[in-house]
Design an enzyme around this catalytic site. Structure first.
Site, PDB file in Angstrom:
ATOM      1  N   TYR A  54       0.820  -1.217   0.000  1.00 39.78           N
ATOM      2  CA  TYR A  54       0.000   0.000   0.000  1.00 39.78           C
ATOM      3  C   TYR A  54       0.854   1.268   0.000  1.00 39.78           C
ATOM      4  O   TYR A  54       0.354   2.354  -0.301  1.00 39.78           O
ATOM      5  CB  TYR A  54      -0.948   0.021   1.201  1.00 39.78           C
ATOM      6  N   SER A 171      -3.824 -14.547   2.396  1.00 40.68           N
ATOM      7  CA  SER A 171      -4.768 -13.674   1.697  1.00 40.68           C
ATOM      8  C   SER A 171      -4.860 -14.124   0.242  1.00 40.68           C
ATOM      9  O   SER A 171      -3.844 -14.500  -0.359  1.00 40.68           O
ATOM     10  CB  SER A 171      -4.279 -12.223   1.783  1.00 40.68           C
ATOM     11  N   PRO A 224     -18.062  -3.429  -6.320  1.00 41.80           N
ATOM     12  CA  PRO A 224     -17.410  -2.606  -7.350  1.00 41.80           C
ATOM     13  C   PRO A 224     -16.954  -1.246  -6.839  1.00 41.80           C
ATOM     14  O   PRO A 224     -16.037  -0.649  -7.409  1.00 41.80           O
ATOM     15  CB  PRO A 224     -18.492  -2.457  -8.426  1.00 41.80           C
ATOM     16  N   GLU A 229     -12.412   3.911  -8.612  1.00 38.20           N
ATOM     17  CA  GLU A 229     -11.354   4.915  -8.777  1.00 38.20           C
ATOM     18  C   GLU A 229     -10.136   4.346  -9.494  1.00 38.20           C
ATOM     19  O   GLU A 229      -9.283   5.093  -9.966  1.00 38.20           O
ATOM     20  CB  GLU A 229     -10.961   5.520  -7.425  1.00 38.20           C
TER      21      GLU A 229
END
Length: 324
Positions: A54, A171, A224, A229
């Site tokens: 991130y 994950s 969604p 973005e």
């Protein structure tokens, strides 16, 4: 200290308690991350879901440490998650990546460290590019390493023993990968994090994982919405769940927002959620998703929305066959 909401927790197989509602740090900008994390702690959030990929762990750490320094919260009251990125799967690189995360967060340990994807990219030194993202040392070309997942997992187990991680997990893993990993693991995965929303419900995976004693965290709870973005064509061409008639009717019936219904749909089935918001009112609303229950009819109607629609699929990156 001001009164904050009491958030239910999930007891992990590692013995620790994980909050059922947390704050997701994906796409939180570097400019706003420290303040957003600090304000989320003030609002009552205790679980923060971050990742090396991130690119905002320094700022997330600033927000956490500011709150601790001011006495808003103690470190042991927080549950901090990070994730091992794909370029660091080789056992000799796992601790290097974790140390970078701990340094950026300015913390001695993380509560949960996940293998972000079951994919081993070619190693990229931290000083060359960090986080590397899709960079594998050769422009836009993907390169991979032959590293079995169990080798990466064994390296994580050693870091639990060293006290740098409290719990380890996975994950974006499928049932077959989990089934195989459990058979070689000394420490069972504590948590599986997956994309989870009414368009992608994965009931068999959830049943298998929960029966195996592994907790689940769902990301992209709003479907969604999380990908608009990013200009994902799949997301842009899909009706938003906030405007879906089924969700709106249930929200109106309970006097809640569509977002609260979507989050409660997960938490009522003991699946943790990690939404984010810049808006103080929505921050508080997202935390208040355990004070009402959906009816059996509500759950049955939401179950009908499942179309197996996945927005986060590595096949779109480089034909990586995790979910094929």
């Amino acid at each position: 200290m001001s009164t904050t909401p009491t958030i239910p927790t999930i007891k992990l197989n590692s013995g620790y308690e994980m909050p059922l509602v947390g704050f997701g740090c994906w796409k939180v900008t570097n400019a706003t991350a420290a303040d957003q994390i600090y304000n989320a702690i003030k609002t009552g959030y205790r679980l923060f879901d971050g990742a090396e990929d991130y690119g905002n762990e320094k700022e997330v750490g600033e927000g956490i440490n500011r709150a601790i320094k001011e006495g808003l919260v103690k470190r042991e009251e927080l549950f901090i998650t990070s994730k091992l990125w794909n370029n660091f799967h080789d056992p000799k690189n796992v601790e290097t990546a974790l140390n970078k995360t701990l340094s950026d967060l300015n913390l001695d340990y993380v509560d949960l460290f996940l293998i972000h994807f079951p994919i081993a990219f070619k190693f990229v030194p931290i000083e060359e590019k960090y986080p590397p993202g899709f960079y594998c040392g050769d422009g836009d070309n993907f390169h991979y390493e032959d590293v079995p997942l169990l080798d990466t997992w064994k390296a994580l187990e050693k870091l639990v023993e060293a006290g740098k991680i409290k719990s380890i997990g996975i994950s974006n893993f499928t049932g077959a990968l989990i089934y195989d990993l459990i058979r070689g693991a000394t420490i069972k995965p504590a948590v599986l994090q997956i994309e989870h929303h009414p368009y992608l419900q994965q009931p068999k995976l959830i049943e298998y994982v929960q029966k195996a004693g592994i907790a689940i965290t769902g990301y992209s709870s709003f479907g969604p919405q999380s990908f608009l973005e990013l200009e994902s064509k799949r997301a842009l061409n899909t009706p938003t769940l906030f405007e879906h008639e089924t969700i709106k009717l249930i929200a109106d019936k309970h006097g809640k927002s569509p977002a609260q219904v979507l989050l409660r749909w997960a938490t009522q089935r003991n699946i943790a959620v990690i939404p984010k918001s810049n808006n103080p009112e929505r921050l508080a609303q997202n935390l208040s998703v355990v004070d009402f229950d959906l009816t059996k009819d509500d759950l049955d109607n939401i179950a009908k929305l499942d179309i197996g629609l996945r927005f986060n699929d590595p096949w779109d990156w480089d034909n990586i066959p995790i979910f094929v």
